[in-house]
Design a protein around this motif. Structure first.
Motif, PDB file in Angstrom:
ATOM      1  N   CYS A  21       0.861  -1.182   0.000  1.00 56.39           N
ATOM      2  CA  CYS A  21       0.000   0.000   0.000  1.00 56.39           C
ATOM      3  C   CYS A  21       0.899   1.234   0.000  1.00 56.39           C
ATOM      4  N   PRO A  22       0.454   2.328  -0.617  1.00 58.68           N
ATOM      5  CA  PRO A  22       1.221   3.572  -0.536  1.00 58.68           C
ATOM      6  C   PRO A  22       1.408   4.000   0.926  1.00 58.68           C
ATOM      7  N   SER A  23       2.441   4.757   1.199  1.00 54.24           N
ATOM      8  CA  SER A  23       2.773   5.131   2.584  1.00 54.24           C
ATOM      9  C   SER A  23       1.715   6.015   3.239  1.00 54.24           C
ATOM     10  N   ASP A  24       0.872   6.669   2.441  1.00 47.46           N
ATOM     11  CA  ASP A  24      -0.156   7.533   3.021  1.00 47.46           C
ATOM     12  C   ASP A  24      -1.510   6.820   3.130  1.00 47.46           C
ATOM     13  N   THR A  25      -1.462   5.477   3.244  1.00 45.54           N
ATOM     14  CA  THR A  25      -2.684   4.680   3.376  1.00 45.54           C
ATOM     15  C   THR A  25      -2.531   3.650   4.488  1.00 45.54           C
ATOM     16  N   TYR A  26      -3.664   3.105   4.890  1.00 42.95           N
ATOM     17  CA  TYR A  26      -3.711   1.983   5.834  1.00 42.95           C
ATOM     18  C   TYR A  26      -3.989   0.703   5.045  1.00 42.95           C
ATOM     19  N   GLU A  45      -3.081  -2.768   9.101  1.00 45.97           N
ATOM     20  CA  GLU A  45      -1.701  -2.271   9.210  1.00 45.97           C
ATOM     21  C   GLU A  45      -0.755  -3.357   9.735  1.00 45.97           C
ATOM     22  N   CYS A 181      -6.314  -0.623   0.519  1.00 42.84           N
ATOM     23  CA  CYS A 181      -5.580   0.453   1.149  1.00 42.84           C
ATOM     24  C   CYS A 181      -6.533   1.611   1.362  1.00 42.84           C
ATOM     25  N   PRO A 183      -7.035   5.479   2.280  1.00 48.59           N
ATOM     26  CA  PRO A 183      -6.264   6.732   2.406  1.00 48.59           C
ATOM     27  C   PRO A 183      -6.333   7.261   3.846  1.00 48.59           C
ATOM     28  N   ARG A 184      -5.230   7.784   4.327  1.00 46.87           N
ATOM     29  CA  ARG A 184      -5.204   8.320   5.689  1.00 46.87           C
ATOM     30  C   ARG A 184      -5.909   9.667   5.790  1.00 46.87           C
ATOM     31  N   LYS A 185      -6.175  10.279   4.660  1.00 42.64           N
ATOM     32  CA  LYS A 185      -6.923  11.546   4.656  1.00 42.64           C
ATOM     33  C   LYS A 185      -8.105  11.373   3.733  1.00 42.64           C
TER      34      LYS A 185
END
Length: 187
Positions: A21-26, A45, A181, A183-185
């Motif tokens: 997953c991209p680093s800005d995702t869970y 995670e 994944c 997104p964290r935002k």
């Protein structure tokens, strides 16, 4: 590759995804139970929140609540839907999740026999499209959120019903799984 050499082992990804997953995702993976001995799992995670290894999986509907802002697990619990009246306790557990929470739900064995109408309404209110179709021993997984909107492209739910002609296990359908994944935002 030169003769006599072997390819390196693939790098293990969070929650056993094939690609990172991209680093800005869970990263998450939900897996329903299948058969008598294939227990449901919820991974978030790379932490097994519910599963056989953690000793907190049970017959019925298994739920994990995660704080979206911090990515930390807040609570896990399973609700037996074969014996006893546990729909009310499950409703209270779901409603106790604060705003900005992720909720992960998976069935193991029977998640339907004693699932009451008011509990179905609560889960349906969170966006479930299949809770009304759940049957005895259906394999079901569901991802939802409270107080935030998940992106439309995220798969949120999957179901597989018991069918004596197609069951993978004697009396049980195959497991169902969703992963991805988050997104964290989000909005």
């Amino acid at each position: 590759m030169r003769p006599g050499t072997t390819a390196p082992a693939p790098k293990r990804q969070k929650c056993d995804h094939w690609t990172p997953c991209p680093s800005d995702t869970y990263a998450y993976r939900l897996l329903s139970g299948g058969g008598r001995d294939k227990y449901a799992k919820i991974c978030f995670e790379d932490e097994l929140l519910i599963g056989e290894k953690t000793g907190n999986v049970g017959r019925g509907i298994n739920i994990a609540i995660v704080n979206y802002m911090t990515g930390k697990v807040m609570a896990t619990q399973y609700f037996d839907m074969f014996e006893g009246d546990n729909s009310g306790q499950m409703i209270n557990f779901i409603q106790s999740a604060p705003s900005k929470s992720l909720l992960f739900m998976v069935t193991h064995d029977d998640g339907a026999s004693r699932l009451k109408e008011d509990a179905k309404k609560v889960i349906e209110g969170l966006g479930s499209k299949h809770i009304r179709n759940i049957q005895f021993r259906s394999s079901w997984v569901f991802l939802t959120a409270k107080g935030l909107q998940l992106p439309e492209e995220i798969q949120r739910e999957s179901i597989n019903h018991s069918d004596s002609a197609r069951n993978r296990y004697s009396g049980w359908p195959a497991e169902v799984q969703i992963e991805g994944c988050i997104p964290r935002k989000t909005s």
